[in-house]
Write a protein that holds these residues in place. Structure first.
Motif, PDB file in Angstrom:
ATOM      1  N   ARG A 161       0.815  -1.061  -0.095  1.00  0.00           N
ATOM      2  CA  ARG A 161      -0.048   0.003   0.071  1.00  0.00           C
ATOM      3  C   ARG A 161       0.742   1.374  -0.055  1.00  0.00           C
ATOM      4  NH1 ARG A 161      -3.133  -3.585   3.560  1.00  0.00           N
ATOM      5  NH2 ARG A 161      -1.850  -2.801   5.579  1.00  0.00           N
ATOM      6  N   ASN A 181      -6.549   1.465  -6.605  1.00  0.00           N
ATOM      7  CA  ASN A 181      -7.225   0.076  -6.852  1.00  0.00           C
ATOM      8  C   ASN A 181      -7.175  -0.728  -5.507  1.00  0.00           C
ATOM      9  OD1 ASN A 181      -6.273  -3.004  -8.496  1.00  0.00           O
ATOM     10  ND2 ASN A 181      -8.157  -2.391  -8.062  1.00  0.00           N
ATOM     11  N   SER A 182      -8.460  -0.889  -4.890  1.00  0.00           N
ATOM     12  CA  SER A 182      -8.430  -1.743  -3.713  1.00  0.00           C
ATOM     13  C   SER A 182      -9.798  -2.425  -3.517  1.00  0.00           C
ATOM     14  CB  SER A 182      -8.083  -0.813  -2.358  1.00  0.00           C
ATOM     15  OG  SER A 182      -8.530  -1.374  -1.173  1.00  0.00           O
ATOM     16  N   PRO A 183      -9.829  -3.564  -3.411  1.00  0.00           N
ATOM     17  CA  PRO A 183      -8.631  -4.617  -3.195  1.00  0.00           C
ATOM     18  C   PRO A 183      -7.866  -4.598  -4.494  1.00  0.00           C
ATOM     19  CG  PRO A 183     -10.956  -5.448  -2.366  1.00  0.00           C
ATOM     20  CD  PRO A 183     -11.175  -4.247  -2.952  1.00  0.00           C
ATOM     21  N   SER A 184      -6.728  -4.861  -4.270  1.00  0.00           N
ATOM     22  CA  SER A 184      -5.746  -4.738  -5.413  1.00  0.00           C
ATOM     23  C   SER A 184      -5.567  -6.030  -6.206  1.00  0.00           C
ATOM     24  CB  SER A 184      -4.336  -4.351  -4.881  1.00  0.00           C
ATOM     25  OG  SER A 184      -3.322  -4.532  -5.839  1.00  0.00           O
ATOM     26  N   ALA A 189      -4.083  -6.654  -1.849  1.00  0.00           N
ATOM     27  CA  ALA A 189      -3.892  -5.550  -0.862  1.00  0.00           C
ATOM     28  C   ALA A 189      -5.367  -4.797  -0.787  1.00  0.00           C
ATOM     29  CB  ALA A 189      -2.831  -4.550  -0.851  1.00  0.00           C
ATOM     30  N   VAL A 190      -5.715  -4.773   0.717  1.00  0.00           N
ATOM     31  CA  VAL A 190      -7.021  -3.901   0.819  1.00  0.00           C
ATOM     32  C   VAL A 190      -6.454  -2.621   1.564  1.00  0.00           C
ATOM     33  CG1 VAL A 190      -9.268  -3.532   1.941  1.00  0.00           C
ATOM     34  CG2 VAL A 190      -8.468  -5.979   0.681  1.00  0.00           C
ATOM     35  N   TYR A 191      -6.720  -1.308   1.306  1.00  0.00           N
ATOM     36  CA  TYR A 191      -6.263  -0.299   1.977  1.00  0.00           C
ATOM     37  C   TYR A 191      -7.328  -0.196   3.067  1.00  0.00           C
ATOM     38  CZ  TYR A 191      -2.914   1.687  -1.426  1.00  0.00           C
ATOM     39  OH  TYR A 191      -1.929   1.882  -1.992  1.00  0.00           O
ATOM     40  N   VAL A 196      -7.908   5.158   3.138  1.00  0.00           N
ATOM     41  CA  VAL A 196      -8.609   5.626   1.749  1.00  0.00           C
ATOM     42  C   VAL A 196      -9.346   7.057   2.022  1.00  0.00           C
ATOM     43  CG1 VAL A 196     -10.543   5.145   0.655  1.00  0.00           C
ATOM     44  CG2 VAL A 196      -9.421   3.174   1.333  1.00  0.00           C
ATOM     45  N   THR A 212     -11.000   5.332  -9.369  1.00  0.00           N
ATOM     46  CA  THR A 212     -11.101   4.012  -8.371  1.00  0.00           C
ATOM     47  C   THR A 212     -11.411   3.000  -9.104  1.00  0.00           C
ATOM     48  OG1 THR A 212     -11.697   3.530  -5.932  1.00  0.00           O
ATOM     49  CG2 THR A 212     -12.919   5.208  -7.246  1.00  0.00           C
ATOM     50  N   GLU A 214     -12.973  -0.674  -8.263  1.00  0.00           N
ATOM     51  CA  GLU A 214     -13.731  -1.358  -7.421  1.00  0.00           C
ATOM     52  C   GLU A 214     -14.067  -2.828  -7.864  1.00  0.00           C
ATOM     53  OE1 GLU A 214     -16.424   1.191  -5.479  1.00  0.00           O
ATOM     54  OE2 GLU A 214     -14.797   2.715  -4.976  1.00  0.00           O
ATOM     55  N   ASN A 226     -13.450  -3.072   2.946  1.00  0.00           N
ATOM     56  CA  ASN A 226     -13.477  -2.469   2.008  1.00  0.00           C
ATOM     57  C   ASN A 226     -14.255  -1.432   1.938  1.00  0.00           C
ATOM     58  OD1 ASN A 226     -12.336  -1.860  -0.974  1.00  0.00           O
ATOM     59  ND2 ASN A 226     -14.519  -2.286  -1.308  1.00  0.00           N
TER      60      ASN A 226
END
Length: 408
Positions: A161, A181-184, A189-191, A196, A212, A214, A226
């Motif tokens: 991240r 981009n999250s989840p990536s 990776a998830v911010y 965010v 973004t 998603e 998320n």
């Protein structure tokens, strides 16, 4: 004396199109399938594609749509009105982001949404902050309209991240867009919500657009949560484009239905582009997507439970291989292990110096297909999709591990 034939000096393919690289993930998947067709027992970790069938109610909706004459004709380029309305409702339900149907453009898959978002926002020379590791399509879509990708790299030490401080260090007077981009894909990776929000507020402060992506919104695991950036930073909404689609959530990769959500002027401009590029998305697929976004998420939960189990399995197996380090992904269905500890070591008479060379060795000697990190802007890694059957997953990683344990 005859004038020279200037046509002889012209290139056959435009420089703009000739500069596009083949999708690395699709190339690996195609090679794996070709080897399997030739009789080799290749196990492929390349394609980001759920191994589940599309839920039956969605298929039934498409079957019914085939017999309805209204679906045999052109429909609005921006999408069926009822689908745009349903996507707006689904966005509020799933993301707490309130939008109107005229802010939605239905596209031929998520890739077309990515392409049209950058075509609509960028002029030549505009810079786009691109966190890496990144999905292979992003830099190509940025470069086509003359945009300049500015790569901001994160590694396993930060869970892949990027920070506000990194983004600020990369910002210039030409920065127009941040791709988020999250989840990536490719790292999983998830911010966290607070990060965010911090990134969104930084973008608002500096007048930077955010695109973004998603597409993996429902595929999060464990304690990860998320959130959609314009939902946690409402003041960003007028300079934000949200990309999404049915491919990953509903196991509909081949149906090719995605969408972009944004300010009405941007969506109208992108719709004008699409009206000349491809007209409407096929109506049968739109009817299937309508059923998907309007229906139950029960099938999604079942898929997520399976992915969660496989996520833990692949991390455990990879972590047992000397020289391999694999952070636990929190979302999507990819592991992104570092293989830097194996580069330069001898394996069956070969000393691979790059993850590309190591991936080639793994394919030839272990008959396992992975995508090297070079495709995602970060050499020294593999992307491995765990969207494949449990038995294949375990067999493939064990087979690869037996080979890599020979490193010396």
């Amino acid at each position: 004396m005859a004038a020279p034939d200037t046509n002889q000096t012209k290139t056959r393919v435009s420089a703009r199109i000739a500069g596009i690289s083949e999708s690395a993930t699709l190339a690996v998947d195609a090679k794996a399938k070709a080897l399997k067709a030739a009789g080799r027992p290749v196990i492929g970790f390349g394609a980001g594609e759920p191994d589940f069938p599309t839920p039956q109610p969605i298929v039934d909706a498409a079957i019914a749509a085939c017999s309805d004459p209204k679906n045999h004709r052109y429909s609005p380029a921006a999408g069926l009105p009822e689908l745009r309305e349903a996507i707006a409702a689904k966005t509020l339900r799933d993301s707490a982001h309130q939008v109107q149907p005229d802010q939605v453009l239905v596209t031929n898959g998520g890739k077309q949404a990515v392409y049209q978002a950058f075509q609509t926002l960028l002029d030549p020379g505009d810079e786009v902050l691109l966190p890496a590791p990144y999905w292979t399509t992003y830099p190509e879509a940025i470069a086509l309209p003359g945009g300049v990708p500015v790569v901001v790299t994160a590694d396993e030490s930060t869970g892949y991240r990027v920070s506000v401080e990194q983004l600020e260090a990369a910002r210039t007077s030409r920065t127009k867009v941040l791709l988020f981009n999250s989840p990536s894909n490719p790292t999983g990776a998830v911010y966290p919500p607070e990060q965010v929000e911090a990134i969104g507020r930084w973008a608002v402060e500096h007048g930077i657009w955010v695109i973004t992506d998603e597409i993996y919104e429902h595929l999060v695991y464990g304690e990860a949560r998320n959130v959609s950036m314009p939902a946690v930073v409402p003041e960003l909404a007028d300079t934000c484009v949200v990309l999404n689609g049915v491919a990953k959530t509903y196991a509909m990769t081949g149906w090719r239905v995605g969408w972009m959500i944004g300010p009405t002027d941007v969506v109208k401009a992108a719709t004008n582009l699409q009206s000349h590029l491809s007209s409407n998305v096929t109506n049968v697929a739109q009817r299937a997507a309508l059923e998907a976004v309007s229906g139950s998420l029960e099938a999604v939960r079942e898929m997520r439970d399976a992915f969660d189990r496989r996520r833990r399995t692949i991390v455990d197996l990879l972590s047992d291989i000397p020289g391999v380090s694999c952070p636990e992904p929190e979302g999507a269905f990819y592991a992104y292990p570092s293989v830097k500890g194996l580069l330069g070591k001898e394996i069956r008479g070969v000393r691979p110096q790059t993850s590309v060379e190591l991936a080639e060795l793994v394919l030839e000697q272990a008959e396992v297909a992975v995508v090297p990190g070079e495709a995602f802007g970060t050499p020294g890694y593999f992307r491995m999709s765990y969207a494949l059957g449990d038995e294949d997953l375990e067999t493939g990683v064990r087979r690869m591990g037996e080979l890599l344990r020979e490193a010396k």
